[in-house]
Design a protein around this motif. Structure first.
Motif, PDB file in Angstrom:
ATOM      1  N   UNK A 137       0.828  -1.196   0.000  1.00  0.00           N
ATOM      2  CA  UNK A 137       0.000   0.000   0.000  1.00  0.00           C
ATOM      3  C   UNK A 137       0.862   1.245   0.000  1.00  0.00           C
ATOM      4  N   UNK A 138       0.205   2.402  -0.121  1.00  0.00           N
ATOM      5  CA  UNK A 138       0.907   3.683  -0.130  1.00  0.00           C
ATOM      6  C   UNK A 138      -0.081   4.765   0.283  1.00  0.00           C
ATOM      7  N   UNK A 139       0.396   5.985   0.426  1.00  0.00           N
ATOM      8  CA  UNK A 139      -0.494   7.086   0.782  1.00  0.00           C
ATOM      9  C   UNK A 139      -1.549   7.300  -0.301  1.00  0.00           C
ATOM     10  N   UNK A 140      -1.142   7.111  -1.569  1.00  0.00           N
ATOM     11  CA  UNK A 140      -2.072   7.308  -2.681  1.00  0.00           C
ATOM     12  C   UNK A 140      -3.033   6.135  -2.839  1.00  0.00           C
ATOM     13  N   UNK A 141      -2.598   4.941  -2.471  1.00  0.00           N
ATOM     14  CA  UNK A 141      -3.430   3.737  -2.608  1.00  0.00           C
ATOM     15  C   UNK A 141      -3.282   2.889  -1.348  1.00  0.00           C
ATOM     16  N   UNK A 142      -3.935   3.304  -0.262  1.00  0.00           N
ATOM     17  CA  UNK A 142      -3.793   2.560   0.994  1.00  0.00           C
ATOM     18  C   UNK A 142      -4.353   1.151   0.896  1.00  0.00           C
ATOM     19  N   UNK A 143      -3.793   0.259   1.684  1.00  0.00           N
ATOM     20  CA  UNK A 143      -4.233  -1.128   1.714  1.00  0.00           C
ATOM     21  C   UNK A 143      -5.713  -1.182   2.097  1.00  0.00           C
ATOM     22  N   UNK A 144      -6.516  -1.916   1.331  1.00  0.00           N
ATOM     23  CA  UNK A 144      -7.964  -1.917   1.550  1.00  0.00           C
ATOM     24  C   UNK A 144      -8.510  -3.294   1.951  1.00  0.00           C
ATOM     25  N   UNK A 145      -7.621  -4.237   2.215  1.00  0.00           N
ATOM     26  CA  UNK A 145      -8.064  -5.572   2.601  1.00  0.00           C
ATOM     27  C   UNK A 145      -8.241  -5.710   4.108  1.00  0.00           C
ATOM     28  N   UNK A 146      -8.295  -6.948   4.567  1.00  0.00           N
ATOM     29  CA  UNK A 146      -8.461  -7.223   5.989  1.00  0.00           C
ATOM     30  C   UNK A 146      -7.118  -7.223   6.700  1.00  0.00           C
ATOM     31  N   UNK A 147      -7.124  -6.705   7.913  1.00  0.00           N
ATOM     32  CA  UNK A 147      -5.926  -6.693   8.750  1.00  0.00           C
ATOM     33  C   UNK A 147      -6.300  -7.169  10.145  1.00  0.00           C
ATOM     34  N   UNK A 148      -5.585  -8.179  10.642  1.00  0.00           N
ATOM     35  CA  UNK A 148      -5.715  -8.597  12.036  1.00  0.00           C
ATOM     36  C   UNK A 148      -4.568  -7.952  12.805  1.00  0.00           C
ATOM     37  N   UNK A 149      -4.910  -7.149  13.788  1.00  0.00           N
ATOM     38  CA  UNK A 149      -3.931  -6.336  14.506  1.00  0.00           C
ATOM     39  C   UNK A 149      -3.930  -6.731  15.974  1.00  0.00           C
ATOM     40  N   UNK A 150      -2.745  -6.962  16.554  1.00  0.00           N
ATOM     41  CA  UNK A 150      -2.745  -7.364  17.960  1.00  0.00           C
ATOM     42  C   UNK A 150      -2.091  -6.324  18.861  1.00  0.00           C
ATOM     43  N   UNK A 151      -2.464  -6.377  20.134  1.00  0.00           N
ATOM     44  CA  UNK A 151      -2.074  -5.358  21.097  1.00  0.00           C
ATOM     45  C   UNK A 151      -0.671  -5.472  21.631  1.00  0.00           C
ATOM     46  N   UNK A 152       0.164  -6.330  21.032  1.00  0.00           N
ATOM     47  CA  UNK A 152       1.561  -6.382  21.458  1.00  0.00           C
ATOM     48  C   UNK A 152       2.383  -5.223  20.894  1.00  0.00           C
ATOM     49  N   UNK A 153       1.824  -4.480  19.936  1.00  0.00           N
ATOM     50  CA  UNK A 153       2.510  -3.291  19.445  1.00  0.00           C
ATOM     51  C   UNK A 153       2.525  -2.237  20.555  1.00  0.00           C
ATOM     52  N   UNK A 154       3.451  -1.311  20.479  1.00  0.00           N
ATOM     53  CA  UNK A 154       3.536  -0.291  21.517  1.00  0.00           C
ATOM     54  C   UNK A 154       2.324   0.636  21.477  1.00  0.00           C
ATOM     55  N   UNK A 155       2.052   1.257  22.604  1.00  0.00           N
ATOM     56  CA  UNK A 155       0.936   2.203  22.675  1.00  0.00           C
ATOM     57  C   UNK A 155       1.100   3.312  21.649  1.00  0.00           C
ATOM     58  N   UNK A 156       2.324   3.819  21.509  1.00  0.00           N
ATOM     59  CA  UNK A 156       2.577   4.893  20.549  1.00  0.00           C
ATOM     60  C   UNK A 156       2.291   4.444  19.127  1.00  0.00           C
ATOM     61  N   UNK A 157       2.705   3.223  18.771  1.00  0.00           N
ATOM     62  CA  UNK A 157       2.476   2.746  17.413  1.00  0.00           C
ATOM     63  C   UNK A 157       0.983   2.516  17.164  1.00  0.00           C
ATOM     64  N   UNK A 158       0.263   2.025  18.151  1.00  0.00           N
ATOM     65  CA  UNK A 158      -1.179   1.838  17.998  1.00  0.00           C
ATOM     66  C   UNK A 158      -1.900   3.176  17.852  1.00  0.00           C
ATOM     67  N   UNK A 159      -1.409   4.199  18.558  1.00  0.00           N
ATOM     68  CA  UNK A 159      -1.977   5.544  18.387  1.00  0.00           C
ATOM     69  C   UNK A 159      -1.772   6.038  16.964  1.00  0.00           C
ATOM     70  N   UNK A 160      -0.597   5.789  16.416  1.00  0.00           N
ATOM     71  CA  UNK A 160      -0.313   6.228  15.053  1.00  0.00           C
ATOM     72  C   UNK A 160      -1.186   5.472  14.051  1.00  0.00           C
ATOM     73  N   UNK A 161      -1.356   4.172  14.261  1.00  0.00           N
ATOM     74  CA  UNK A 161      -2.186   3.374  13.362  1.00  0.00           C
ATOM     75  C   UNK A 161      -3.625   3.875  13.370  1.00  0.00           C
ATOM     76  N   UNK A 162      -4.118   4.286  14.538  1.00  0.00           N
ATOM     77  CA  UNK A 162      -5.511   4.717  14.681  1.00  0.00           C
ATOM     78  C   UNK A 162      -5.857   5.904  13.794  1.00  0.00           C
ATOM     79  N   UNK A 163      -4.867   6.734  13.477  1.00  0.00           N
ATOM     80  CA  UNK A 163      -5.127   7.924  12.664  1.00  0.00           C
ATOM     81  C   UNK A 163      -4.375   7.895  11.338  1.00  0.00           C
ATOM     82  N   UNK A 164      -3.682   6.790  11.063  1.00  0.00           N
ATOM     83  CA  UNK A 164      -2.831   6.720   9.874  1.00  0.00           C
ATOM     84  C   UNK A 164      -3.641   6.585   8.588  1.00  0.00           C
ATOM     85  N   UNK A 165      -3.310   7.350   7.556  1.00  0.00           N
ATOM     86  CA  UNK A 165      -3.983   7.198   6.261  1.00  0.00           C
ATOM     87  C   UNK A 165      -3.687   5.854   5.610  1.00  0.00           C
ATOM     88  N   UNK A 166      -2.591   5.192   6.026  1.00  0.00           N
ATOM     89  CA  UNK A 166      -2.239   3.894   5.453  1.00  0.00           C
ATOM     90  C   UNK A 166      -3.186   2.785   5.920  1.00  0.00           C
TER      91      UNK A 166
END
Length: 301
Positions: A137-166
């Motif tokens: 994916x990219x900013x122009x064509x973000x990934x549009x499929x399914x993603x299983x995401x787990x909470x072992x990522x850092x709090x900061x990274x999960x915050x970034x994912x929550x608002x990320x255009x990607x």
């Protein structure tokens, strides 16, 4: 390589991939117990558990994680390949060792566990590069499929994912790694495309309130802005809720042979059922049946 050149992937599994070292006994245990049992070493981590279950249900998952270039890491890569799980986009570190998890389970459930997921946390957003650099994916064509995401990522990274255009176009399926890490998912609670998979204890942590049932917890989280939630409660009722709909079902009664990975199996079975066209009620029932089969010990690892 372009996105169209890649092997077909049904879902990306992002998060912890490691070795599980699990001691199991059919006897009840307490602190200080010393009992006979079995010790196994198997591929694990939330993302890996979900990916392995998805593969058993006929889907093709792909991992985004950090795995060392040590012998343990090479074994993990081989173990994923044998199970039909893609690793082409895994971040391989020369300096970080492969992560590990150790647990002790008795007839009365999980007694204790230690997760050594420091390499995943140290790798940070490096594991997400394929979603930004055009491989997935990219900013122009973000990934549009399914993603299983787990909470072992850092709090900061999960915050970034929550608002990320990607991640803005993805069908996000989110699971905490454990009750102790459930609060890390708060930034994703209001994500408009996220489905949260939590147990009753984790729902209590996310909702900052005490709930008497899965139904009460699920409806409370929807009231707090969640898009869709599934709340389990061991052998008791489980609930799926979204705005305007609440479904509750009871899992089959089984003898408990193992517990580590049961929630991941439930999540994977639910996703697989929906991929195959099941209704929301059918998907919930299928997931409960699959989790019960896993807990009984009748599902292969």
């Amino acid at each position: 390589m372009s996105k169209t050149d890649l092997p077909q992937t049904d879902i990306l599994c992002i998060g912890s991939v490691l070795w599980d070292i699990i001691g199991r006994t059919d006897r009840s245990m307490r602190v200080g117990s010393d009992v006979p049992g079995r010790i196994v070493r198997v591929p694990g981590g939330v993302a890996m558990n979900i990916a392995m279950a998805l593969a058993r249900f006929g889907l093709t998952p792909d991992l985004l994680t950090a795995i060392g270039r040590d012998p343990a890491g090479e074994e993990l890569i081989d173990a994923a390949a044998v199970r039909g799980i893609g690793t082409a986009h895994v971040y391989r570190s020369e300096d970080l060792p492969t992560d590990a998890y150790m647990a002790v389970e008795g007839a009365n459930g999980l007694i204790a566990a230690i997760a050594d997921a420091h390499s995943l946390e140290a790798a940070g957003d490096k594991i997400l590069r394929p979603l930004r650099d055009g491989r997935l994916g990219s900013a122009e064509a973000p990934y549009s499929g399914r993603i299983a995401l787990d909470g072992n990522l850092t709090t900061q990274l999960l915050r970034e994912i929550a608002v990320s255009p990607f991640f803005a176009e993805a069908d996000l399926r989110v699971a905490p790694a454990s009750p102790g890490k459930a609060e890390r998912l708060l930034p994703l609670l209001n994500h408009p495309r996220a489905t949260l998979y939590v147990n009753l204890e984790e729902a209590t942590i996310l909702g900052h309130a005490s709930y008497a049932s899965s139904s009460e917890a699920a409806q409370a989280l929807i009231g707090k802005g969640a898009h869709r939630v599934l709340v389990t409660d061991g052998g008791k009722d489980a609930t799926m809720a979204r705005d305007g709909l609440t479904l509750t079902h009871t899992p089959p009664e089984v003898l408990v042979a193992r517990v580590t990975g049961a929630g991941d199996t439930f999540m994977a079975a639910h996703i697989a059922a929906e991929v195959n066209g099941a209704s929301e009620e059918e998907a919930l029932i299928n997931a409960l049946d699959a989790a019960a089969l896993y807990v009984s010990g009748d599902t292969p690892l």
